[in-house]
Design a protein around this motif. Structure first.
Motif, short mmCIF file in Angstrom:
data_model
loop_
_atom_site.label_atom_id
_atom_site.label_comp_id
_atom_site.label_asym_id
_atom_site.label_seq_id
_atom_site.Cartn_x
_atom_site.Cartn_y
_atom_site.Cartn_z
N THR A 12 50.38 28.59 35.39
CA THR A 12 49.81 28.48 34.04
C THR A 12 48.74 27.40 33.95
O THR A 12 47.97 27.39 32.99
CB THR A 12 50.90 28.21 32.98
N ARG A 42 41.91 33.41 37.05
CA ARG A 42 43.10 32.67 36.61
C ARG A 42 44.28 33.62 36.55
O ARG A 42 44.16 34.74 36.04
CB ARG A 42 42.87 32.06 35.23
N ASN A 44 47.41 35.64 35.45
CA ASN A 44 47.88 36.20 34.18
C ASN A 44 46.79 36.33 33.11
O ASN A 44 47.09 36.56 31.95
CB ASN A 44 49.07 35.40 33.63
N GLU A 45 45.53 36.19 33.51
CA GLU A 45 44.42 36.34 32.56
C GLU A 45 43.49 37.47 32.97
O GLU A 45 42.48 37.70 32.32
CB GLU A 45 43.64 35.04 32.42
#
Length: 172
Positions: A12, A42, A44-45
């Motif tokens: 994260t 990045r 989870n983006e």
């Protein structure tokens, strides 16, 4: 089951595009092997598109070898991550992370600069398991996006998940 190195860093807070020395080890004969996380997006983006990452894999492995291999280190393998946010690069030797970042930038410039009609190397049924699943345009788009954003160096120790957090996550 032992926890692999990648699962011990906090995704994260991971910056991208980036390079990170993910693991260093020695062979029984004393050779140093390093594994680098070459992060394009990045976590989870976003994810790289499938055809683009496949084409990128065909070109990137060769271009990275041209920019990394030297008398003191040699690339063993470059493979896409299952999460489609980057690649892992294994090598023998010890380049500095900043050298790997510079090589990654050069390799992506090489790819972005290819003529749109360039044939994808080994894109045939004899050398590729999904030879029709390619897009040079998507691969060049990925390369251009990374180059526009700039490549930084991440340090594993700056993103390490503590023992308490690992226990908490293991209990989920």
């Amino acid at each position: 089951m032992p926890l692999i190195d990648s699962f011990q860093v906090d995704h994260t807070i991971m910056r991208a595009p980036s390079v990170r020395l993910a693991k260093s080890m020695h062979t029984p004969h004393g050779d140093e092997i390093e594994v680098y996380d070459l992060r394009f997006l990045r976590p989870n983006e976003g994810m790289m598109p499938g055809k683009g990452i496949h084409t990128l894999e065909h070109f990137f492995a060769s271009f990275m070898r041209e920019h990394v291999n030297s008398p003191r280190c040699e690339v063993i393998d470059i493979s896409p991550m299952g999460c489609r946010t980057g690649f892992y690069m294994s090598l023998i030797g010890h380049p500095e992370p900043s050298e790997v970042a510079a090589a990654m930038e050069s390799a992506l410039r090489d790819l972005a600069g290819l003529d749109p009609d360039t044939r994808v190397p080994a894109a045939n049924p004899y050398q590729c398991g999904s030879y029709e699943y390619h897009s040079l345009a998507e691969a060049q788009g990925i390369a251009r996006t990374v180059l526009e954003r700039g490549i930084v160096v991440n340090l594993s120790e700056d993103m390490a998940l503590g023992e308490d957090k690992l226990r908490e996550l293991d209990g989920q």
